[in-house]
Design a protein around this motif. Structure first.
Motif, mmCIF file in Angstrom:
data_model
loop_
_atom_site.group_PDB
_atom_site.id
_atom_site.type_symbol
_atom_site.label_atom_id
_atom_site.label_comp_id
_atom_site.label_asym_id
_atom_site.label_seq_id
_atom_site.Cartn_x
_atom_site.Cartn_y
_atom_site.Cartn_z
ATOM 1 N N MET A 27 1.266 -1.014 0.416
ATOM 2 C CA MET A 27 -0.095 -0.026 0.225
ATOM 3 C C MET A 27 0.906 1.162 -0.200
ATOM 4 S SD MET A 27 -3.551 -0.999 0.402
ATOM 5 C CE MET A 27 -4.104 0.211 0.807
ATOM 6 N N VAL A 28 0.914 2.052 -0.851
ATOM 7 C CA VAL A 28 2.256 2.509 -1.365
ATOM 8 C C VAL A 28 0.721 4.348 -0.657
ATOM 9 C CG1 VAL A 28 3.844 4.097 -2.821
ATOM 10 C CG2 VAL A 28 3.552 1.783 -2.319
ATOM 11 N N GLY A 29 1.604 4.761 -0.361
ATOM 12 C CA GLY A 29 0.865 6.693 -0.746
ATOM 13 C C GLY A 29 0.136 6.584 1.384
ATOM 14 N N GLU A 30 -0.874 7.943 1.599
ATOM 15 C CA GLU A 30 -0.838 8.545 2.644
ATOM 16 C C GLU A 30 -1.928 9.092 2.103
ATOM 17 O OE1 GLU A 30 0.722 8.046 5.832
ATOM 18 O OE2 GLU A 30 2.019 7.557 4.921
ATOM 19 N N GLY A 31 -2.907 9.803 3.346
ATOM 20 C CA GLY A 31 -4.235 9.929 2.823
ATOM 21 C C GLY A 31 -5.395 10.420 4.312
ATOM 22 N N PRO A 32 -6.473 10.467 3.729
ATOM 23 C CA PRO A 32 -7.034 10.738 5.728
ATOM 24 C C PRO A 32 -7.512 9.248 5.875
ATOM 25 C CG PRO A 32 -7.635 11.636 3.868
ATOM 26 C CD PRO A 32 -6.554 11.779 3.173
ATOM 27 N N GLU A 33 -7.775 8.274 4.856
ATOM 28 C CA GLU A 33 -8.365 6.933 5.232
ATOM 29 C C GLU A 33 -7.052 6.305 5.440
ATOM 30 O OE1 GLU A 33 -11.990 5.405 3.960
ATOM 31 O OE2 GLU A 33 -11.452 7.346 4.944
ATOM 32 N N LYS A 34 -5.952 6.626 5.502
ATOM 33 C CA LYS A 34 -4.855 5.768 6.097
ATOM 34 C C LYS A 34 -4.966 4.812 7.257
ATOM 35 C CE LYS A 34 0.421 4.600 6.751
ATOM 36 N NZ LYS A 34 0.949 5.535 6.052
ATOM 37 N N ILE A 35 -5.141 5.548 8.579
ATOM 38 C CA ILE A 35 -5.633 5.461 9.614
ATOM 39 C C ILE A 35 -7.147 3.966 10.098
ATOM 40 C CG2 ILE A 35 -6.070 6.227 11.896
ATOM 41 C CD1 ILE A 35 -5.330 9.035 11.629
ATOM 42 N N ASN A 36 -7.871 4.673 8.902
ATOM 43 C CA ASN A 36 -8.710 3.654 8.825
ATOM 44 C C ASN A 36 -8.674 1.697 8.243
ATOM 45 O OD1 ASN A 36 -10.081 4.637 10.504
ATOM 46 N ND2 ASN A 36 -11.460 5.641 8.342
ATOM 47 N N ALA A 37 -8.154 2.460 7.425
ATOM 48 C CA ALA A 37 -7.049 0.907 6.865
ATOM 49 C C ALA A 37 -6.537 0.213 7.901
ATOM 50 C CB ALA A 37 -6.501 1.316 5.615
ATOM 51 N N VAL A 38 -5.484 0.892 8.472
ATOM 52 C CA VAL A 38 -4.293 -0.090 9.558
ATOM 53 C C VAL A 38 -4.631 -0.610 10.034
ATOM 54 C CG1 VAL A 38 -2.465 0.402 10.817
ATOM 55 C CG2 VAL A 38 -2.671 1.956 8.599
ATOM 56 N N ALA A 39 -6.235 0.300 11.077
ATOM 57 C CA ALA A 39 -6.872 -0.418 11.861
ATOM 58 C C ALA A 39 -7.448 -1.753 11.919
ATOM 59 C CB ALA A 39 -7.965 0.341 12.747
ATOM 60 N N GLN A 40 -7.765 -1.512 9.925
ATOM 61 C CA GLN A 40 -9.480 -2.626 9.440
ATOM 62 C C GLN A 40 -7.692 -4.293 9.637
ATOM 63 O OE1 GLN A 40 -11.811 -3.843 9.240
ATOM 64 N NE2 GLN A 40 -12.172 -5.203 7.216
ATOM 65 N N VAL A 41 -6.647 -3.686 9.115
ATOM 66 C CA VAL A 41 -5.635 -4.571 8.953
ATOM 67 C C VAL A 41 -5.306 -5.428 10.039
ATOM 68 C CG1 VAL A 41 -2.874 -4.624 8.261
ATOM 69 C CG2 VAL A 41 -4.696 -3.377 6.546
ATOM 70 N N LYS A 42 -5.413 -4.393 11.229
ATOM 71 C CA LYS A 42 -4.791 -5.065 12.208
ATOM 72 C C LYS A 42 -6.109 -6.031 12.687
ATOM 73 C CE LYS A 42 -3.628 -3.960 17.474
ATOM 74 N NZ LYS A 42 -3.395 -2.490 17.802
ATOM 75 N N ALA A 43 -7.349 -5.281 12.534
ATOM 76 C CA ALA A 43 -8.707 -6.143 12.612
ATOM 77 C C ALA A 43 -8.572 -7.176 11.982
ATOM 78 C CB ALA A 43 -9.750 -5.575 12.608
ATOM 79 N N LEU A 44 -7.525 -7.504 11.151
ATOM 80 C CA LEU A 44 -7.864 -8.648 9.881
ATOM 81 C C LEU A 44 -6.983 -9.726 10.622
ATOM 82 C CD1 LEU A 44 -8.525 -7.332 6.852
ATOM 83 C CD2 LEU A 44 -10.298 -9.280 8.669
ATOM 84 N N GLY A 45 -5.495 -9.629 11.116
ATOM 85 C CA GLY A 45 -4.072 -10.012 11.815
ATOM 86 C C GLY A 45 -3.394 -9.682 10.494
ATOM 87 N N LEU A 46 -3.508 -9.572 9.529
ATOM 88 C CA LEU A 46 -2.996 -9.582 8.167
ATOM 89 C C LEU A 46 -1.418 -8.339 8.478
ATOM 90 C CD1 LEU A 46 -5.784 -9.701 5.554
ATOM 91 C CD2 LEU A 46 -4.139 -11.510 6.285
#
Length: 378
Positions: free
Chosen positions: A234-253
């Motif tokens: 995942m390359v980039g920065e922006g307002p959705e990154k916080i939610n994306a990181v949280a989702q990845v952690k929730a999925l254990g990925l």
């Protein structure tokens, strides 16, 4: 020609295109002057003797709640154009650049200097920001008072004509890529830096805004990961990154989805990649998809906006309706599990990208500049 270029100096598509255009024009002997608040990210210091950078400084006055960038920009433009005797001003992105360019033109005309304005529309400056009731009158005015107007796709041209009352002719000049530069890059790539030998590498590059549908990217990867070994870059920065990181952690990925932030090493990342995902809700062109294709990376994308003009269905990749994760997963799986098909699409992706080679586009801008200059002299 002496050409002044105004753009956002960030990792967004409009800034990248403006910078690469300036570099290509300088290689053909034109004197290029970038005017913006920071040196563009893809503009290397002392890259070419014909390339110059002029910083726009915005004084911090307590009187203003929001500092007036348009005022600082137009004043800097007047100074540079007068001092260097610029022939043509090319502004990328309607807000605030086209508006500042018009003010610049009027200030210069008041002292007997005529400067033609070429405005290039890139996407959300029209479809999102520009169509807002607060900005629409100013954007309409700025476009109609530009000497020449271009749009990066037929889809964007149609959106502009649908959303605004435009009297100025809009010419489609697509975004481009330096395919020869990519072909000169060293091979082979060291895939082991990012993934194990058996793992497929999937990549997404964007500014992580909601319309890029980052959660769809993660959902597609999650489905694919259950069926074959793979990693997601995942390359980039922006307002959705916080939610994306949280989702990845929730999925254990966390060990399978890597957030690389903004990067100046896009070529190296794409060189490693087996598949590129771009399921955007809106996309006036899709420059990141084109960059992937130029590296021989097949693209799975939505059919939003100009993407179907770039990513050729069943040739350079596949298209699906916005939000159709199931179709994107199945198409991605078909490419990643069939080595012969994947090799075929790699070759076809590069062939499709060659249609957008910078050599095919720079001449169009040169002709537009020359026509704009001639129009104000008579």
């Amino acid at each position: 020609m002496k050409i002044a270029i105004v753009c956002y100096p960030t990792f967004g598509g409009s800034g990248v295109v403006a910078t690469e255009l300036g570099i290509a024009l300088s290689a053909k002997g034109h004197e290029i002057h970038f005017i913006t608040y920071r040196q563009p990210v893809r503009l290397e210091a002392l890259q070419h003797p014909l390339i110059h950078f002029h910083e726009v400084n915005v004084p911090d006055y307590p009187l203003f709640k929001y500092q007036p960038y348009e005022l600082a920009l137009s004043s800097r433009l007047v100074d540079v154009i007068k001092t260097i005797q610029i022939d043509v001003l090319h502004v990328h992105y309607a807000i605030p650049h086209a508006y500042a360019a018009y003010m610049t033109k009027m200030m210069l005309l008041d002292i007997g200097i005529k400067i033609p304005i070429v405005t290039t529309l890139h996407g959300t400056d029209i479809t999102l920001v520009g169509s807002h009731p607060f900005y629409k009158p100013a954007v309409t005015f700025s476009i109609n008072h530009s000497d020449r107007v271009t749009a990066v796709s037929q889809s964007l041209k149609e959106d502009t004509l649908r959303l605004f009352v435009i009297h100025t002719k809009i010419e489609v000049v697509p975004n481009f890529i330096d395919t020869e530069k990519i072909n000169r890059l060293g091979k082979p790539c060291k895939r082991s830096l990012l993934a194990q030998k058996e793992e497929k590498i999937i990549t997404h590059i964007s500014n992580f805004r909601p319309l890029k549908r980052i959660m769809d990217v993660i959902a597609i990867f999650e489905r694919l990961h259950k069926e074959l070994p793979c990693k997601l870059m995942m390359v980039g920065e922006g307002p959705e990154k916080i939610n994306a990181v949280a989702q990845v952690k929730a999925l254990g990925l966390e060990d399978k989805i890597i957030f690389l932030g903004n990067s100046n090493e896009i070529d190296k990342i794409l060189c490693y990649s087996d598949l590129f995902l771009l399921p955007s809700e809106k996309e006036s062109f899709g420059l990141s998809a084109l960059e992937a294709m130029a590296h021989g990376v097949p693209v799975i994308s939505s059919n939003a906006g100009g993407l179907s003009e770039v990513n050729k269905e069943g040739f350079s990749g596949y298209l699906a309706p916005v939000g159709d994760i199931e179709t994107m997963v199945q198409k991605a799986k078909s490419l990643l599990t069939d080595e012969a098909l994947h090799t075929q699409f790699r070759t076809q992706a590069k062939k499709q990208a060659s249609l957008f080679s910078i050599e095919n586009v720079v001449g169009k801008y040169e002709a537009i500049y020359a026509d704009a200059i001639a129009s104000i002299r008579f």
